[in-house]
Scaffold this motif. Structure first.
Motif, PDB file in Angstrom:
ATOM      1  N   SER A 225       0.841  -1.194   0.000  1.00 24.14           N
ATOM      2  CA  SER A 225       0.000   0.000   0.000  1.00 24.14           C
ATOM      3  C   SER A 225       0.877   1.245   0.000  1.00 24.14           C
ATOM      4  CB  SER A 225      -0.903   0.010   1.240  1.00 24.14           C
ATOM      5  OG  SER A 225      -1.489   1.289   1.421  1.00 24.14           O
ATOM      6  N   LYS A 227       0.211   4.525   0.454  1.00 21.48           N
ATOM      7  CA  LYS A 227       0.024   5.471   1.558  1.00 21.48           C
ATOM      8  C   LYS A 227       0.562   4.910   2.869  1.00 21.48           C
ATOM      9  CE  LYS A 227      -3.946   7.933  -0.362  1.00 21.48           C
ATOM     10  NZ  LYS A 227      -5.399   8.197  -0.282  1.00 21.48           N
ATOM     11  N   HIS A 228       0.254   3.647   3.157  1.00 22.29           N
ATOM     12  CA  HIS A 228       0.755   3.043   4.385  1.00 22.29           C
ATOM     13  C   HIS A 228       2.280   2.981   4.374  1.00 22.29           C
ATOM     14  CE1 HIS A 228      -3.464   1.749   4.583  1.00 22.29           C
ATOM     15  NE2 HIS A 228      -3.280   1.587   5.866  1.00 22.29           N
ATOM     16  N   LEU A 231       3.746   6.499   5.010  1.00 22.03           N
ATOM     17  CA  LEU A 231       3.632   6.883   6.416  1.00 22.03           C
ATOM     18  C   LEU A 231       4.661   6.142   7.265  1.00 22.03           C
ATOM     19  CD1 LEU A 231      -0.244   7.060   6.875  1.00 22.03           C
ATOM     20  CD2 LEU A 231       1.373   8.949   6.585  1.00 22.03           C
ATOM     21  N   HIS A 238       0.808   3.965  10.893  1.00 23.69           N
ATOM     22  CA  HIS A 238       0.409   3.605   9.533  1.00 23.69           C
ATOM     23  C   HIS A 238      -0.427   2.335   9.451  1.00 23.69           C
ATOM     24  CE1 HIS A 238       4.216   1.588  10.505  1.00 23.69           C
ATOM     25  NE2 HIS A 238       3.772   0.596   9.749  1.00 23.69           N
ATOM     26  N   GLN A 241      -6.792   2.909   8.782  1.00 28.93           N
ATOM     27  CA  GLN A 241      -7.272   4.022   7.969  1.00 28.93           C
ATOM     28  C   GLN A 241      -7.281   5.316   8.771  1.00 28.93           C
ATOM     29  OE1 GLN A 241      -6.752   2.671   4.826  1.00 28.93           O
ATOM     30  NE2 GLN A 241      -8.213   4.327   4.458  1.00 28.93           N
ATOM     31  N   ASP A 243      -5.031   6.077  10.879  1.00 26.46           N
ATOM     32  CA  ASP A 243      -3.641   6.535  10.791  1.00 26.46           C
ATOM     33  C   ASP A 243      -3.389   7.261   9.473  1.00 26.46           C
ATOM     34  OD1 ASP A 243      -3.002   5.425  13.256  1.00 26.46           O
ATOM     35  OD2 ASP A 243      -2.303   3.528  12.382  1.00 26.46           O
ATOM     36  N   VAL A 244      -3.968   6.720   8.381  1.00 28.41           N
ATOM     37  CA  VAL A 244      -3.814   7.352   7.067  1.00 28.41           C
ATOM     38  C   VAL A 244      -4.433   8.740   7.071  1.00 28.41           C
ATOM     39  CG1 VAL A 244      -4.469   7.234   4.634  1.00 28.41           C
ATOM     40  CG2 VAL A 244      -3.682   5.175   5.816  1.00 28.41           C
ATOM     41  N   TRP A 248      -2.370  12.222   6.538  1.00 26.37           N
ATOM     42  CA  TRP A 248      -2.675  13.208   5.505  1.00 26.37           C
ATOM     43  C   TRP A 248      -2.875  14.590   6.108  1.00 26.37           C
ATOM     44  CZ3 TRP A 248      -2.195  15.345   1.188  1.00 26.37           C
ATOM     45  CH2 TRP A 248      -3.099  16.283   0.707  1.00 26.37           C
TER      46      TRP A 248
END
Length: 279
Positions: A225, A227-228, A231, A238, A241, A243-244, A248
């Motif tokens: 992933s 985004k994960h 992070l 991370h 969600q 955490d995402v 952001w």
């Protein structure tokens, strides 16, 4: 032994303060309170002109005899460097985050029929932060798409016209990708819809990495992933969600204006705004 300065005035000793435009001071002798509008030489002496809340202006000899927030000050002529700093701050305040001249005193226009579509919440939040003031003045609403797989059908449902235009911002729009094939088909639907994009895997990458103290965004291997992975590389939580979403928000908080974004995104968004706001 006395540990205090027993000779100090009750309000404290006066500090020197440059009489820059906008500084609000009180003249001790007359009680006149006003903002500095200018400093000039008159009659062989320097005079500071103060404008009160009613717009009246009165001149006083520059020097001691003034208060700022109840504390005594000695007003001095502003240096060229300080004047430049104040002017730069005033110019910055007159611009929106997108760099446009700020429109003062105008309420947001009633939404027009034209729209700008973006792929997700993060795209929408970034566009709002940088271009929100401009879009409200123009009455253009930004709406989120749930992906672009059915983009051609979505455009047909919208039925854009010359007076009701549609601008669409697509993530990861580079030759040879699924997105490029979808866009090529969708572009045939209507001349009143314009589809532009940026080359980044995610809109996060359109934020200049220097804003996060990086020289470049981390490279995340396929199958992981993005985004994960980003992070994790940044040292942020991370796992979930939530955490995402929090990650952001941290990234978005570093964006102050258009100058913190990559030119490729700027060019696409500016062109879409121009397209949907043509009279």
């Amino acid at each position: 032994m006395l540990k205090t300065d027993w000779r100090a005035p009750r309000r404290g000793r006066a500090q020197e303060v440059e009489a820059v435009t906008g500084t609000v001071v009180e003249d001790v002798d007359t009680g006149w309170v006003g903002a500095v509008v200018r400093v000039e030489k008159a009659g062989g002496m320097q005079v500071v002109h103060l404008e009160d809340r009613r717009g009246r202006v009165k001149g006083f000899p520059l020097g001691p005899g003034f208060l700022i927030d109840g504390a005594p000050v000695v007003l001095t002529a502003p240096t060229a460097e300080r004047r430049a700093q104040v002017q730069a701050a005033q110019q910055a305040a007159s611009r929106t985050a997108s760099g446009s001249v700020r429109v003062v005193g105008q309420a947001a226009r009633v939404a027009s029929g034209s729209r700008i579509w973006v792929e997700g919440k993060h795209d929408a939040e970034l566009v709002e932060k940088v271009w929100g003031d401009d879009l409200r003045v123009e009455g253009v609403v930004v709406e989120m798409l749930d992906g672009v797989d059915d983009l051609a059908a979505a455009i047909r449902d919208f039925r854009p016209t010359a007076d009701r235009r549609l601008g669409i911002l697509v993530d990861h729009l580079v030759p040879g990708t699924k997105e490029s094939r979808i866009v090529a088909e969708a572009e045939k639907v209507s001349p009143h819809a314009r589809i532009l994009g940026h080359p980044y895997v995610d809109v996060w990458q359109s934020v200049k990495p220097a804003r996060l103290g990086l020289t470049a965004w981390p490279v995340i291997e396929k199958g992981r992933s993005w985004k994960h992975g980003v992070l994790e590389e940044l040292g942020y939580p991370h796992s979930t969600q939530a955490d995402v979403a929090l990650g952001w928000k941290k990234i978005l908080s570093t964006v102050r204006s258009y100058s913190d974004l990559e030119p490729t995104l700027l060019a696409s968004v500016e062109e879409l705004i121009d397209f949907v706001t043509v009279p």
